[in-house]
Design an enzyme around this catalytic site. Sequence first.
Site, mmCIF file in Angstrom:
data_model
loop_
_atom_site.group_PDB
_atom_site.id
_atom_site.type_symbol
_atom_site.label_atom_id
_atom_site.label_comp_id
_atom_site.label_asym_id
_atom_site.label_seq_id
_atom_site.Cartn_x
_atom_site.Cartn_y
_atom_site.Cartn_z
ATOM 1 N N HIS A 217 0.863 -1.190 0.000
ATOM 2 C CA HIS A 217 0.000 0.000 0.000
ATOM 3 C C HIS A 217 0.894 1.232 0.000
ATOM 4 O O HIS A 217 1.965 1.240 0.592
ATOM 5 C CB HIS A 217 -0.904 0.015 1.242
ATOM 6 C CG HIS A 217 -2.083 0.918 1.092
ATOM 7 N ND1 HIS A 217 -2.013 2.260 1.326
ATOM 8 C CD2 HIS A 217 -3.338 0.670 0.678
ATOM 9 C CE1 HIS A 217 -3.196 2.806 1.097
ATOM 10 N NE2 HIS A 217 -4.026 1.873 0.694
ATOM 11 N N ASP B 224 -7.915 -5.217 -0.477
ATOM 12 C CA ASP B 224 -8.326 -6.047 -1.626
ATOM 13 C C ASP B 224 -7.981 -7.516 -1.473
ATOM 14 O O ASP B 224 -8.389 -8.328 -2.302
ATOM 15 C CB ASP B 224 -7.664 -5.495 -2.903
ATOM 16 C CG ASP B 224 -8.211 -4.117 -3.240
ATOM 17 O OD1 ASP B 224 -7.421 -3.167 -3.329
ATOM 18 O OD2 ASP B 224 -9.443 -3.997 -3.349
HETATM 19 C C1 SDX Z 1 -6.051 0.230 -3.076
HETATM 20 O O1 SDX Z 1 -4.327 4.730 -2.046
HETATM 21 C C2 SDX Z 1 -5.296 4.054 -1.469
HETATM 22 O O2 SDX Z 1 -5.713 4.330 -0.371
HETATM 23 C C3 SDX Z 1 -5.848 2.925 -2.320
HETATM 24 C C4 SDX Z 1 -6.879 2.066 -1.592
HETATM 25 C C5 SDX Z 1 -8.172 2.821 -1.379
HETATM 26 O O3 SDX Z 1 -8.939 2.431 -0.486
HETATM 27 O O4 SDX Z 1 -8.449 3.754 -2.192
HETATM 28 O O5 SDX Z 1 -6.377 1.625 -0.348
HETATM 29 C C6 SDX Z 1 -7.246 0.832 -2.414
HETATM 30 O O6 SDX Z 1 -5.755 0.591 -4.192
HETATM 31 C C7 SDX Z 1 -5.203 -0.752 -2.318
HETATM 32 C C8 SDX Z 1 -3.958 -1.233 -3.136
HETATM 33 C C9 SDX Z 1 -4.427 -2.307 -4.096
HETATM 34 N N1 SDX Z 1 -3.374 -2.674 -5.038
HETATM 35 C C10 SDX Z 1 -2.783 -3.901 -4.967
HETATM 36 O O7 SDX Z 1 -2.990 -4.744 -4.094
HETATM 37 C C11 SDX Z 1 -1.834 -4.174 -6.134
HETATM 38 C C12 SDX Z 1 -0.535 -4.782 -5.569
HETATM 39 N N2 SDX Z 1 0.116 -3.749 -4.796
HETATM 40 C C13 SDX Z 1 1.188 -3.013 -5.473
HETATM 41 O O8 SDX Z 1 0.845 -2.667 -6.793
HETATM 42 C C14 SDX Z 1 1.665 -1.891 -4.595
HETATM 43 O O9 SDX Z 1 1.737 -2.335 -3.311
HETATM 44 C C15 SDX Z 1 0.982 -0.553 -4.592
HETATM 45 C C16 SDX Z 1 0.774 -0.004 -5.956
HETATM 46 C C17 SDX Z 1 -0.329 -0.648 -3.889
HETATM 47 C C18 SDX Z 1 1.912 0.357 -3.845
HETATM 48 O O10 SDX Z 1 3.130 0.288 -4.570
HETATM 49 P P1 SDX Z 1 4.356 1.169 -4.133
HETATM 50 O O11 SDX Z 1 3.977 2.587 -4.130
HETATM 51 O O12 SDX Z 1 5.554 0.775 -4.934
HETATM 52 O O13 SDX Z 1 4.532 0.687 -2.644
HETATM 53 P P2 SDX Z 1 5.763 0.867 -1.815
HETATM 54 O O14 SDX Z 1 6.488 2.120 -2.167
HETATM 55 O O15 SDX Z 1 5.372 0.666 -0.398
HETATM 56 O O16 SDX Z 1 6.687 -0.386 -2.266
HETATM 57 C C19 SDX Z 1 7.850 -0.627 -1.543
HETATM 58 C C20 SDX Z 1 8.578 -1.705 -2.305
HETATM 59 C C21 SDX Z 1 8.797 -1.372 -3.782
HETATM 60 O O17 SDX Z 1 10.027 -2.014 -4.134
HETATM 61 P P3 SDX Z 1 11.368 -1.094 -4.189
HETATM 62 O O18 SDX Z 1 11.143 -0.065 -5.282
HETATM 63 O O19 SDX Z 1 11.513 -0.470 -2.823
HETATM 64 O O20 SDX Z 1 12.471 -2.086 -4.539
HETATM 65 O O21 SDX Z 1 7.826 -2.927 -2.286
HETATM 66 C C22 SDX Z 1 7.544 -3.314 -3.631
HETATM 67 C C23 SDX Z 1 7.690 -2.094 -4.497
HETATM 68 O O22 SDX Z 1 8.049 -2.479 -5.810
HETATM 69 N N3 SDX Z 1 6.150 -3.777 -3.638
HETATM 70 C C24 SDX Z 1 5.775 -5.024 -3.930
HETATM 71 C C25 SDX Z 1 4.383 -5.029 -3.778
HETATM 72 N N4 SDX Z 1 3.963 -3.820 -3.403
HETATM 73 C C26 SDX Z 1 5.072 -3.049 -3.323
HETATM 74 N N5 SDX Z 1 6.477 -6.115 -4.316
HETATM 75 C C27 SDX Z 1 5.750 -7.232 -4.543
HETATM 76 N N6 SDX Z 1 4.402 -7.338 -4.417
HETATM 77 C C28 SDX Z 1 3.698 -6.239 -4.041
HETATM 78 N N7 SDX Z 1 2.357 -6.327 -3.919
#
Ligand code: SDX
Length: 393
Positions: free
Chosen positions: A270, A328
């Site tokens: 998130h 989700d």
């Molecule tokens: C919703 O914003 C909101 O409030 C949204 C929401 C709402 O109610 O409106 O809460 C609803 O959209 C929830 C999120 C749903 N999406 C997913 O479940 C899709 C899978 N999640 C990822 O796409 C991701 O976690 C995001 C897009 C949600 C967040 O991505 P970020 O901004 O990259 O998260 P982060 O900065 O905390 O990530 C830290 C690291 C990154 O790696 P590095 O660049 O540091 O090497 O963790 C990695 C990310 O690439 N990472 C993941 C991951 N989520 C983050 N790696 C593997 N699997 C994942 N799910």
Amino acid sequence: EAKVFTYDPGFLSTASCRSTITYIDGEKGELLYRGYPIEQLAEQCSFLEVAYLLKKGELPKADELAKFERDVMQHTMLHDQMNHFFRGFRRDAHPMAVMVGVVGALSAFYHDVMDFSDQEHRDLSFIRLIAKMPTIVAMAYKYNIGHPFMYPRNDLGYTANFLHMMFGTPCEKYEPNPVLVRAMDVIFTLHADHEQNASTSTVRLAGSSGANPFACISAGIACLWGPAHGGANEACLRMLEEIGDVSRVGEYIKRAKDKSDPFKLMGFGHRVYKNYDPRAKLMRKICHEVLGELGLENDRLFKLAMALEKIALEDEYFVEKKLYPNVDFYSGIVQRAIGIPTSMFTCIFALARAVGWFVQWEEMITDPEYKIGRPRQLYVGSPRRDVVPMSER
Ligand code: SDX
């Protein structure tokens, strides 16, 4: 300079605006709607009670809630001409494409309340929007499966009526299971608002030009559709179906950690929560209740999801990156158990989030300091140069 919460300077630099609607503490995994913890609202209030709270800023008294419920249920029908709108889509159109079109089209039917400087027009538009969202979602589903549209039944409650329009048919009486009604109602509450997420940012930015709320919320629905946002519940269920068995979880955890692999663990991580999303905990509890009620305690996908969660939360990558299940992760499993098809999950999310989108839009347009959104870009392209005639290119 919020009165009750202190913020570090780093946060203040990322905040896009002040708001009194929703508070999230990503480190603590805390979510408040108008100051009330989501756990207490989910446990003690109905979705319409929460919708009233988000709109008015205070929980309703019994008579206020009764009037609000009556007002909403009086507006559940769509203008009959909108039925033709649905028929313009292919039967196999993704329901979110239908939602974007039909909700945007509402602005073509309500010119009589389009003076949004008028509080009464805004209040009536809010009532109309949240009253019609369940009808639109159910009609999108019925159209997709080739069943006749079910008219709303105003004698049922808001959420019972939604399940009736989704699963009832003209051929036989349909009485929604009260456990499933309550579960659906809580799912709506958990999705009602979430501060400045991507789709809410879309609605606010669209609204900052003075566009009407129905058109702005149609833009929000389009944004929510993405698998990184609201589309994650549908993507998460498809991922669980693809993993299929606990023995394959390790392979997918490995892929999720591999930077060269675009695969992300759907339902995990998130932008704000660096702790467990409080909504995910509540969703898992609803899962237990619904699966128990339906005698599906050994549901294959639920067991797989819990095993996946356990393995991921013990994995150093996920621990280090502070990746936890989000709203989700379990919502798809419980909606599937209720009988909602995967393609409809994000429509359910949009149905509930329509409340948050509207109140966030209203907070913005009634802020005397608001101006049209105009973020700048840092240009790093070609330096200034002259056009060369075609003959010399
Ligand atoms: C919703 O914003 C909101 O409030 C949204 C929401 C709402 O109610 O409106 O809460 C609803 O959209 C929830 C999120 C749903 N999406 C997913 O479940 C899709 C899978 N999640 C990822 O796409 C991701 O976690 C995001 C897009 C949600 C967040 O991505 P970020 O901004 O990259 O998260 P982060 O900065 O905390 O990530 C830290 C690291 C990154 O790696 P590095 O660049 O540091 O090497 O963790 C990695 C990310 O690439 N990472 C993941 C991951 N989520 C983050 N790696 C593997 N699997 C994942 N799910």
